[in-house]
Enzyme design. Structure first.
Site, PDB file in Angstrom:
ATOM      1  N   LYS A   9       0.715  -1.106  -0.204  1.00  0.00           N
ATOM      2  CA  LYS A   9      -0.192   0.120  -0.125  1.00  0.00           C
ATOM      3  C   LYS A   9       1.645   1.412  -0.348  1.00  0.00           C
ATOM      4  O   LYS A   9       2.511   1.312   0.717  1.00  0.00           O
ATOM      5  CB  LYS A   9      -0.996   0.227   0.883  1.00  0.00           C
ATOM      6  N   TYR A  49     -12.433  -1.399  -3.970  1.00  0.00           N
ATOM      7  CA  TYR A  49     -12.354  -1.810  -2.405  1.00  0.00           C
ATOM      8  C   TYR A  49     -14.259  -1.828  -2.422  1.00  0.00           C
ATOM      9  O   TYR A  49     -15.298  -1.096  -2.145  1.00  0.00           O
ATOM     10  CB  TYR A  49     -12.244  -0.562  -1.265  1.00  0.00           C
ATOM     11  N   PHE A  57     -15.124   3.351   7.133  1.00  0.00           N
ATOM     12  CA  PHE A  57     -14.090   4.157   6.939  1.00  0.00           C
ATOM     13  C   PHE A  57     -14.171   4.044   4.791  1.00  0.00           C
ATOM     14  O   PHE A  57     -12.923   4.233   4.616  1.00  0.00           O
ATOM     15  CB  PHE A  57     -13.259   3.238   7.612  1.00  0.00           C
ATOM     16  N   ARG A  85      -2.406 -14.060   4.081  1.00  0.00           N
ATOM     17  CA  ARG A  85      -3.046 -13.455   4.693  1.00  0.00           C
ATOM     18  C   ARG A  85      -2.504 -13.416   5.903  1.00  0.00           C
ATOM     19  O   ARG A  85      -2.050 -13.423   7.242  1.00  0.00           O
ATOM     20  CB  ARG A  85      -4.376 -13.877   5.281  1.00  0.00           C
ATOM     21  N   THR A  91      -5.881  -7.235  10.247  1.00  0.00           N
ATOM     22  CA  THR A  91      -5.457  -5.784   9.492  1.00  0.00           C
ATOM     23  C   THR A  91      -5.632  -4.843  10.253  1.00  0.00           C
ATOM     24  O   THR A  91      -4.792  -3.847   9.937  1.00  0.00           O
ATOM     25  CB  THR A  91      -7.318  -5.664   8.908  1.00  0.00           C
ATOM     26  N   ARG A 102       2.714  -7.660   8.743  1.00  0.00           N
ATOM     27  CA  ARG A 102       1.885  -6.206   9.359  1.00  0.00           C
ATOM     28  C   ARG A 102       1.718  -5.347  10.632  1.00  0.00           C
ATOM     29  O   ARG A 102       2.051  -4.216  11.303  1.00  0.00           O
ATOM     30  CB  ARG A 102      -0.076  -5.569   9.657  1.00  0.00           C
ATOM     31  N   ASN A 112      -2.164   0.147   6.509  1.00  0.00           N
ATOM     32  CA  ASN A 112      -2.001  -1.219   6.866  1.00  0.00           C
ATOM     33  C   ASN A 112      -0.696  -1.758   6.466  1.00  0.00           C
ATOM     34  O   ASN A 112      -0.776  -3.054   6.425  1.00  0.00           O
ATOM     35  CB  ASN A 112      -2.945  -2.211   7.741  1.00  0.00           C
ATOM     36  N   HIS A 115      -2.394  -5.481   1.302  1.00  0.00           N
ATOM     37  CA  HIS A 115      -3.600  -6.131   1.532  1.00  0.00           C
ATOM     38  C   HIS A 115      -3.747  -7.795   0.818  1.00  0.00           C
ATOM     39  O   HIS A 115      -2.204  -7.905   0.239  1.00  0.00           O
ATOM     40  CB  HIS A 115      -4.427  -4.819   0.415  1.00  0.00           C
TER      41      HIS A 115
HETATM   42  P1  CMP Z   1      -7.258  -4.253   3.518  1.00  0.00           P
HETATM   43  O1  CMP Z   1      -7.225  -5.956   4.106  1.00  0.00           O
HETATM   44  O2  CMP Z   1      -7.185  -3.636   2.364  1.00  0.00           O
HETATM   45  O3  CMP Z   1      -9.474  -3.982   3.315  1.00  0.00           O
HETATM   46  C1  CMP Z   1      -9.807  -2.925   4.061  1.00  0.00           C
HETATM   47  C2  CMP Z   1      -8.637  -2.266   4.137  1.00  0.00           C
HETATM   48  O4  CMP Z   1      -9.844  -1.035   5.076  1.00  0.00           O
HETATM   49  C3  CMP Z   1      -8.348  -3.033   4.993  1.00  0.00           C
HETATM   50  O5  CMP Z   1      -7.074  -3.327   4.639  1.00  0.00           O
HETATM   51  C4  CMP Z   1      -7.569  -1.022   6.026  1.00  0.00           C
HETATM   52  O6  CMP Z   1      -7.081  -0.843   5.516  1.00  0.00           O
HETATM   53  C5  CMP Z   1      -8.965  -0.580   5.875  1.00  0.00           C
HETATM   54  N1  CMP Z   1      -9.851  -0.361   7.238  1.00  0.00           N
HETATM   55  C6  CMP Z   1      -9.746   1.539   7.830  1.00  0.00           C
HETATM   56  N2  CMP Z   1     -10.465   1.344   8.984  1.00  0.00           N
HETATM   57  C7  CMP Z   1     -11.106   0.189   9.022  1.00  0.00           C
HETATM   58  C8  CMP Z   1     -11.463  -0.825  10.022  1.00  0.00           C
HETATM   59  N3  CMP Z   1     -12.603  -0.045  11.043  1.00  0.00           N
HETATM   60  N4  CMP Z   1     -11.948  -2.592   9.920  1.00  0.00           N
HETATM   61  C9  CMP Z   1     -11.303  -2.918   8.428  1.00  0.00           C
HETATM   62  N5  CMP Z   1     -10.232  -2.287   8.081  1.00  0.00           N
HETATM   63  C10 CMP Z   1     -10.159  -0.891   7.594  1.00  0.00           C
END
Ligand code: CMP
Length: 137
Positions: A9, A49, A57, A85, A91, A102, A112, A115
């Site tokens: 990212k 997304y 968010f 993963r 996450t 992460r 984070n 992805h």
């Molecule tokens: P990712 O695995 O790319 O999938 C969705 C993304 O939303 C997640 O990583 C985070 O970068 C972002 N995100 C921001 N806030 C939240 C949250 N509260 N819960 C989950 N994902 C979040």
């Protein structure tokens, strides 16, 4: 063999962590089947997304994901989706296990670092979002 879509990212690219993350990917035994640097537009990020569009968010996430260049990859390994993963960790970096990407590199639940696709159907959509079939042969 299975394939998954991985993203390094914008937060990680900006902090010059792409090389370290690529090394960890290769050390874990993944084959990198495709790779590209991309700077997503807001619309690109919203399309990628789309499953999260109702989440609180969403606006912040798509602003962040279009804030700078990212690296998108197709990783291949047995059980690649789960394996990637596991290497990424939770996450929320506060909940990520020691030794995960992460835990080491993420700054917050949003910034984070990486992805990964969460299921075979998602992986098919996400790989197709960035790569044409010919690039994966
Ligand atoms: P990712 O695995 O790319 O999938 C969705 C993304 O939303 C997640 O990583 C985070 O970068 C972002 N995100 C921001 N806030 C939240 C949250 N509260 N819960 C989950 N994902 C979040």
């Amino acid at each position: 063999m299975e394939r998954t879509l991985a993203i390094i990212k914008p937060d990680a690219v900006e902090r010059r962590l792409a090389g370290k993350i690529l090394q960890r990917i290769e050390d874990a035994g993944f084959q990198i089947r495709a790779m590209r640097r991309v700077h997503l537009s807001r619309k690109d990020a919203e399309g990628f997304y789309a499953v999260h569009r109702e989440r609180p968010f969403f606006a912040s996430l798509t602003t962040f994901m279009s804030s700078g260049p990212a690296v998108v990859l197709v990783l291949e390994a047995p059980d690649a989706i789960k394996k990637w993963r596991t290497l990424m960790g939770a996450t929320d970096p506060a909940k990520a296990d020691a030794g995960t990407l992460r835990k080491e590199f993420a700054q917050s639940i949003e910034r984070n670092a990486t992805h990964g696709s969460d299921a075979p159907e998602t992986a098919a959509f996400e790989i197709g979002y960035f790569f044409a079939g010919i690039e994966l042969m």
